[in-house]
Design a protein around this motif. Structure first.
Motif, PDB file in Angstrom:
ATOM      1  N   GLY A   1       0.803  -1.220   0.000  1.00  0.00           N
ATOM      2  CA  GLY A   1       0.000   0.000   0.000  1.00  0.00           C
ATOM      3  C   GLY A   1       0.836   1.270   0.000  1.00  0.00           C
ATOM      4  O   GLY A   1       0.349   2.342  -0.359  1.00  0.00           O
ATOM      5  N   TRP A   2       2.113   1.152   0.398  1.00  0.00           N
ATOM      6  CA  TRP A   2       2.990   2.319   0.439  1.00  0.00           C
ATOM      7  C   TRP A   2       3.968   2.350  -0.734  1.00  0.00           C
ATOM      8  O   TRP A   2       4.827   3.219  -0.807  1.00  0.00           O
ATOM      9  N   GLU A   3       3.838   1.410  -1.650  1.00  0.00           N
ATOM     10  CA  GLU A   3       4.853   1.272  -2.697  1.00  0.00           C
ATOM     11  C   GLU A   3       4.956   2.501  -3.598  1.00  0.00           C
ATOM     12  O   GLU A   3       6.055   2.911  -3.987  1.00  0.00           O
ATOM     13  N   ASP A   4       3.830   3.129  -3.945  1.00  0.00           N
ATOM     14  CA  ASP A   4       3.889   4.305  -4.814  1.00  0.00           C
ATOM     15  C   ASP A   4       4.547   5.486  -4.104  1.00  0.00           C
ATOM     16  O   ASP A   4       5.328   6.239  -4.707  1.00  0.00           O
ATOM     17  N   THR A   5       4.241   5.646  -2.822  1.00  0.00           N
ATOM     18  CA  THR A   5       4.890   6.709  -2.042  1.00  0.00           C
ATOM     19  C   THR A   5       6.381   6.450  -1.919  1.00  0.00           C
ATOM     20  O   THR A   5       7.201   7.369  -2.042  1.00  0.00           O
ATOM     21  N   ILE A   6       6.765   5.182  -1.689  1.00  0.00           N
ATOM     22  CA  ILE A   6       8.184   4.835  -1.580  1.00  0.00           C
ATOM     23  C   ILE A   6       8.923   5.165  -2.866  1.00  0.00           C
ATOM     24  O   ILE A   6       9.998   5.788  -2.844  1.00  0.00           O
ATOM     25  N   LEU A   7       8.368   4.779  -3.991  1.00  0.00           N
ATOM     26  CA  LEU A   7       9.022   5.067  -5.270  1.00  0.00           C
ATOM     27  C   LEU A   7       9.159   6.568  -5.493  1.00  0.00           C
ATOM     28  O   LEU A   7      10.183   7.047  -5.995  1.00  0.00           O
ATOM     29  N   GLU A   8       8.142   7.332  -5.105  1.00  0.00           N
ATOM     30  CA  GLU A   8       8.176   8.777  -5.321  1.00  0.00           C
ATOM     31  C   GLU A   8       9.268   9.451  -4.499  1.00  0.00           C
ATOM     32  O   GLU A   8      10.042  10.265  -5.025  1.00  0.00           O
ATOM     33  N   VAL A   9       9.359   9.109  -3.212  1.00  0.00           N
ATOM     34  CA  VAL A   9      10.343   9.799  -2.367  1.00  0.00           C
ATOM     35  C   VAL A   9      11.768   9.376  -2.713  1.00  0.00           C
ATOM     36  O   VAL A   9      12.708  10.157  -2.544  1.00  0.00           O
ATOM     37  N   ILE A  10      11.931   8.148  -3.210  1.00  0.00           N
ATOM     38  CA  ILE A  10      13.254   7.721  -3.670  1.00  0.00           C
ATOM     39  C   ILE A  10      13.642   8.477  -4.937  1.00  0.00           C
ATOM     40  O   ILE A  10      14.763   8.978  -5.063  1.00  0.00           O
ATOM     41  N   ALA A  11      12.701   8.589  -5.880  1.00  0.00           N
ATOM     42  CA  ALA A  11      12.986   9.288  -7.133  1.00  0.00           C
ATOM     43  C   ALA A  11      13.305  10.755  -6.906  1.00  0.00           C
ATOM     44  O   ALA A  11      14.145  11.346  -7.596  1.00  0.00           O
TER      45      ALA A  11
ATOM     46  N   ASP B   1      22.792   3.157  -6.250  1.00  0.00           N
ATOM     47  CA  ASP B   1      22.037   2.992  -7.499  1.00  0.00           C
ATOM     48  C   ASP B   1      21.466   1.587  -7.596  1.00  0.00           C
ATOM     49  O   ASP B   1      20.328   1.395  -8.074  1.00  0.00           O
ATOM     50  N   HIS B   2      22.224   0.602  -7.144  1.00  0.00           N
ATOM     51  CA  HIS B   2      21.749  -0.782  -7.210  1.00  0.00           C
ATOM     52  C   HIS B   2      20.549  -0.984  -6.286  1.00  0.00           C
ATOM     53  O   HIS B   2      19.574  -1.673  -6.664  1.00  0.00           O
TER      54      HIS B   2
ATOM     55  N   ILE C   1      14.573  -1.864  -5.663  1.00  0.00           N
ATOM     56  CA  ILE C   1      13.255  -1.470  -5.152  1.00  0.00           C
ATOM     57  C   ILE C   1      12.286  -1.200  -6.301  1.00  0.00           C
ATOM     58  O   ILE C   1      11.129  -1.645  -6.293  1.00  0.00           O
ATOM     59  N   THR C   2      12.750  -0.484  -7.308  1.00  0.00           N
ATOM     60  CA  THR C   2      11.900  -0.165  -8.459  1.00  0.00           C
ATOM     61  C   THR C   2      11.476  -1.430  -9.190  1.00  0.00           C
ATOM     62  O   THR C   2      10.296  -1.602  -9.548  1.00  0.00           O
ATOM     63  N   THR C   3      12.406  -2.329  -9.427  1.00  0.00           N
ATOM     64  CA  THR C   3      12.103  -3.583 -10.117  1.00  0.00           C
ATOM     65  C   THR C   3      11.094  -4.405  -9.327  1.00  0.00           C
ATOM     66  O   THR C   3      10.142  -4.973  -9.876  1.00  0.00           O
ATOM     67  N   TRP C   4      11.304  -4.451  -8.017  1.00  0.00           N
ATOM     68  CA  TRP C   4      10.404  -5.222  -7.161  1.00  0.00           C
ATOM     69  C   TRP C   4       8.972  -4.699  -7.235  1.00  0.00           C
ATOM     70  O   TRP C   4       8.021  -5.480  -7.370  1.00  0.00           O
TER      71      TRP C   4
END
Length: 579
Positions: free
Chosen positions: A244-254, A278-279, A284-287
């Motif tokens: 449920g938090w995956e979209d927020t996680i991707l956003e703050v990492i990006a 970077d790895h 995380i993105t791939t997952w």
């Protein structure tokens, strides 16, 4: 050097560092008629939109139980409901997060004393129908259920900031206009908040799994703050917590907002570098793209172990910040609070361990405990006895190193609080452990390049202020901490050595008041006697600085965050033994 790596400061609103904004989704909703729907409220009773057909206007707000803005705006939505109830307004809350259980929604309603209906939206079908993306996100409907305003509640909180000046009450202004039969001047505003945790029809695939690849990253970089009882807005300890938090996680990492780190990698190597590699980002993105497979439970690493109670050895003395608690309000901005206490030290003290501890972790974002020298009434900016921020280890000195504090000194607690939607009383404290002078070889010294005689002109975009420190003996530089307030823009430490060499020790090109980090050198740097450390700070006092309390006035030195400071904090120890 026997000094535990530690971060002294984390500034205001750790929670909002996990937020984002979405302006693109706002416009398509305007003018759209919302079809009636039926959802259960948090107590299991069906509620239909047409139940409110007699209302003159309806505000539908999507909320989440852990989203920091949803917590802060709960009381404000209650006030809006109370203010306009007699004029026919009805507020309705909807929770569409897959990660929020019904019991968590009930707890949210009770904790924040929600007075309007709170509905649960399974499989986010209403959120999909209304094109809602974030929490909190508001839709103002007229009598025909047509969207007349879409956006935020007001502009006080944004991505990583909280305004000190009065917010623009955009939703309230839209309500006023709609109830008066007038055009709404600003019918759309930028939506700011956490992503709605949607149910996604994606079959988990691939070799990148949570247990094998993602849990080790979260354990190393995130869980220190994102765990039960800490101030971070959601937990990342287990697989179920992450969903449920995956979209927020991707956003703050990006956006490089998480993990927080602002040092220019071109200058210096730091022991507490919090950045993802970077790895790690790629994993995380791939997952997430592959549907977040859980993986084999046998691959799951052991959970990090965190100290319960004191992290330092049992203190010799415990000192409370005050004789009575401070009441932290449910919402708004709480400026720095300062409390002076007398520890009763009638002889010089040699401190080898100290730990500042919050009484209420949910609202204490950082603590700084300064020394006020005997006979003085001002804190010594070069003597910070202890600091607390989420995940910060205590001061722990070894190898004959200690901090000396003179007899008769007092302590000043500087408290920075983060409201979380509920009123809380806090009485934080510090623990201290001493040693005998005969066991001390070197004194840990706080140093500062400080300028308190500046004036930042009103409207200035790039105003530069400098200060310097000159070493009076050979010493080893251990750490650096830039300190400014809400108008701080960038900060740099440069060393000018006696032999003519120059070196940038630390460059923070995008200073963030919310994350006033201590940068601990991986290897101490020797500063020969006569070395000049020049600090250069740049301030933005313009309207373009969204955190600026008032861009129309010049700004000078002052304790509170609506004023400014310019300090380059440093820690050193002598190269040679002193005793």
């Amino acid at each position: 050097m026997g000094i535990t790596s530690r971060v002294i400061w984390v500034g205001f609103l750790l929670a909002t560092a996990s937020l984002g904004s979405a302006s693109g989704s706002a416009e398509p909703s305007l003018g759209k008629r919302i079809e009636s729907f039926t959802l259960d409220n948090c107590y299991g009773k069906p509620v239909t939109l047409s139940d409110f057909e007699s209302s003159s206007a309806i505000v539908i707000v999507f909320l989440g139980t852990e989203c920091p803005l949803a917590k802060l705006y709960g009381p404000r939505l209650n006030e809006i409901q109370r203010q306009y109830a007699d004029r026919g307004l009805q507020v309705i809350g909807i929770n569409s997060n897959k990660q929020d259980s019904l019991s968590e929604v009930v707890a949210y309603v009770h904790r924040h004393e929600i007075t309007f209906p709170m509905l649960k939206d399974p499989a986010n079908r209403v959120a999909d129908a209304m094109n809602a993306q974030r929490t909190p996100e508001a839709f103002l409907l007229d009598r025909d259920y047509t969207v007349r305003y879409h956006g935020r509640i007001d502009d006080q909180y944004g991505v990583g900031y909280s305004k000190e000046r009065a917010p623009e009450p955009e939703l309230s202004l839209a309500i006023e206009a709609l109830l008066a039969g007038s055009p709404i001047a600003t019918p759309t505003t930028e939506v700011v908040g956490c992503h709605i945790g949607r149910v996604k029809d994606v079959e988990p695939i691939g070799d990148v799994t949570f247990t094998k690849d993602i849990a080790p990253i979260f354990n190393a970089k995130c869980v220190n703050c994102h765990r039960e009882g800490e101030i971070a807005p959601f937990v990342l300890s287990r697989y179920e917590d992450v969903l449920g938090w995956e979209d927020t996680i991707l956003e703050v990492i990006a956006d490089n907002r998480m993990p927080p780190w602002y040092a220019d990698p071109a200058h210096g190597s730091f022991a507490n570098d919090a950045r993802l590699t970077d790895h790690q980002r790629e994993l995380i993105t791939t997952w997430v793209d592959n549907g977040m497979p859980e993986g084999d439970v046998e691959d799951l690493p052991a959970s990090p172990r965190f100290a319960v109670g004191w992290q330092m050895p049992q203190p010799d003395q415990i000192i409370k910040m005050n004789d009575k608690p401070f009441s932290v309000p449910a919402e708004g901005v709480v400026d720095y609070q300062h409390f002076v206490v007398d520890p009763g030290w009638t002889e010089d003290k040699y401190i080898v361990a100290s730990e500042a501890r919050p009484d209420q972790q949910s609202v204490v974002h950082h603590i700084l405990v300064y020394v006020i020298p005997p006979g003085d009434n001002r804190r010594d900016f070069q003597q910070v006895l202890a600091g607390y921020a989420p995940g910060t280890p205590p001061l722990d000195l070894h190898d004959g190193i200690a901090m000396e504090v003179k007899a008769g000194s007092k302590l000043m607690f500087e408290m920075h609080y983060t409201p979380n939607g509920s009123q809380v009383d806090d009485l934080s404290y510090i623990g201290i452990r001493f040693t005998e002078k005969s066991k001390v070889r070197k004194r840990l010294q706080g140093r500062a390049a400080l300028n308190h005689e500046f004036e930042i002109p009103a409207g200035a975009v790039n105003h530069t202020v400098t200060a310097s420190y000159v070493s009076k003996a050979n010493e080893s530089l251990i750490s650096m901490s830039p300190h400014m307030h809400l108008r701080g823009k960038s900060f740099r430490f440069d060393a000018l050595f006696p032999d003519g060499r120059e070196e940038t020790l630390l460059n923070v090109p995008q200073y963030d008041f919310n994350w006033q980090l201590k940068y601990i050198l991986e290897q101490p740097i020797t500063l020969p006697k006569g070395t000049k450390v020049m600090c250069t700070a740049v301030f933005d006092n313009s309207l373009g600085n969204v955190t600026n309390p008032d861009p129309t006035v010049p700004v000078r030195w002052g304790d509170q965050s609506f004023e400014e400071m310019m300090i380059g904090f440093m820690e050193t120890v002598p190269v040679e033994d002193e005793f």
